[in-house]
Motif scaffolding. Structure first.
Motif, PDB file in Angstrom:
ATOM      1  N   HIS A 125       1.383   6.825  -6.789  1.00 54.56           N
ATOM      2  CA  HIS A 125       0.271   7.689  -7.204  1.00 54.56           C
ATOM      3  C   HIS A 125       0.669   9.156  -7.057  1.00 54.56           C
ATOM      4  CE1 HIS A 125      -2.565   4.586  -8.059  1.00 54.56           C
ATOM      5  NE2 HIS A 125      -2.655   4.153  -6.820  1.00 54.56           N
TER       6      HIS A 125
ATOM      7  N   ARG B  95       0.835  -1.214   0.000  1.00 60.78           N
ATOM      8  CA  ARG B  95       0.000   0.000   0.000  1.00 60.78           C
ATOM      9  C   ARG B  95       0.861   1.251   0.000  1.00 60.78           C
ATOM     10  NH1 ARG B  95      -3.210  -2.954   3.708  1.00 60.78           N
ATOM     11  NH2 ARG B  95      -2.216  -1.866   5.469  1.00 60.78           N
ATOM     12  N   ARG B  96       1.945   1.218   0.749  1.00 63.36           N
ATOM     13  CA  ARG B  96       2.823   2.394   0.806  1.00 63.36           C
ATOM     14  C   ARG B  96       3.428   2.675  -0.569  1.00 63.36           C
ATOM     15  NH1 ARG B  96       7.016   4.616   4.108  1.00 63.36           N
ATOM     16  NH2 ARG B  96       7.506   6.623   3.083  1.00 63.36           N
TER      17      ARG B  96
ATOM     18  N   GLU C   3       0.730   4.109  -2.850  1.00 65.72           N
ATOM     19  CA  GLU C   3       0.411   5.501  -2.503  1.00 65.72           C
ATOM     20  C   GLU C   3       1.486   6.459  -2.992  1.00 65.72           C
ATOM     21  OE1 GLU C   3       0.036   5.305   1.694  1.00 65.72           O
ATOM     22  OE2 GLU C   3      -1.936   4.310   1.665  1.00 65.72           O
TER      23      GLU C   3
END
Length: 332
Positions: A282, A275-276, A279
């Motif tokens: 993005h 997830r890191r 993120e």
């Protein structure tokens, strides 16, 4: 004497065991502490190719976001599958990434299941796509004036016109087969070892046609060294506005092929780390300067959630499997 030695050994063993019990076991790094050291981004192709260009453009920006170096390592061989297998075998700790593309991740096991007995969508964890790029159908100078004329030429000489790609069963080969199947063309495949080699041979007139990434071929197109017939995406490419989409030709009206590039991790990597990375990527892709540089290189930012990226890859594999079956592509 023998009994005494045994007693001493036993006593020593017990003492060591007791000491070991007092020492806490080594603990794995907490995902919240990641990253605490440099990260390796494995690129499955040689330096200077289109995949490497994108990786070296984006990974320094990711490094800035993570406050740790992201080292690009080119691991070449076997159409990118050596790199994929390297990442599959890596520790799932977030310090080894694959800057991947479809060819070694999903296509290779389809065309050579005995040689490449891995499942790229199970043994790797899709994290985030970073860019997409179209392919372009190009020809040697003076072969045909436009796509319609090219189709007439190929149909008038069945089996005599050839096309080059970077190998049997690669993404470029599959894209060329999709073009061939849609228009019902009888053309002969000539596999090479790399895209740059194909481009050089085409410009020199040694082969007739090629399907290559826009990022690789666009300078040769602008300089008139090769003839461009159309890009494989539904829309035209900003860096080659004069080159039509192949879908503008009736025979290719349903054609829409774009290649993804994205980050994948070894299966089992903690979800918090994945997830890191997603993120931070993005955030990188929202930078207008990054978007501009990607566009200049022939890419478009490609943003999806992690779940949507995994679904996208699963759907793509089904579509590619159908093309592989229809073309009878097998390398075993």
């Amino acid at each position: 004497m023998i009994c005494i030695r045994r007693l001493k050994t036993t006593a020593t063993t017990l003492a060591l065991s007791a000491l070991a019990a007092c020492v806490p076991p080594a603990r794995a790094e907490s995902p919240s502490a990641w990253p605490a050291q440099p990260i390796v981004a494995v690129v499955p192709f040689s330096a200077g190719g289109s995949v490497d260009v994108a990786a070296r453009l984006l990974m320094p920006r990711l490094a800035e976001r993570l406050n740790q170096p992201v080292v690009v390592e080119n691991t070449v061989g076997a159409s990118g599958t050596i790199a994929v297998q390297r990442v599959i075998r890596a520790r799932p700790d977030g310090y080894t990434l694959l800057f991947g593309v479809a060819s070694p991740v999903t296509v290779a096991p389809l065309v050579s299941p005995t040689r490449f007995a891995y499942d790229g969508l199970k043994e790797l964890q899709p994290v985030v796509p970073v860019a997409s790029s179209a392919f372009v159908l190009i020809g040697r100078p003076h072969l045909a004036a436009d796509t319609a004329e090219l189709i007439r030429l190929v149909r008038s000489q069945p089996g005599r016109i050839n096309f080059g790609t970077d190998g049997v069963g690669t993404s470029l080969h599959i894209a060329a087969e999709m073009i061939r199947q849609q228009a019902g063309l009888d053309i002969v495949h000539i596999p090479y070892k790399s895209g740059p080699q194909v481009l050089t041979e085409l410009a020199g007139g040694q082969i007739d046609l090629a399907v290559l990434p826009v990022a690789l071929a666009q300078s040769f197109i602008r300089e008139g060294k090769v003839q461009a017939y159309g890009v494989t995406s539904r829309r035209r490419v900003a860096t080659l506005p004069q080159v039509p989409s192949l879908s503008e030709t009736p025979e290719f009206r349903s054609l829409d092929i774009e290649a993804w590039q994205g980050l994948l991790l070894p299966a089992g990597t903690p979800p918090a780390i994945a997830r890191r990375i997603a993120e931070e990527m993005h955030a990188v892709l929202s930078d207008p300067e990054v978007v501009r540089r990607l566009s200049d290189a022939g890419f478009q930012p490609m943003e999806m959630t992690q779940a949507r990226f995994a679904d996208y890859l699963a759907r793509e594999r089904k579509e590619l499997a159908a093309v592989v079956r229809a073309a009878g592509i097998r390398v075993d």
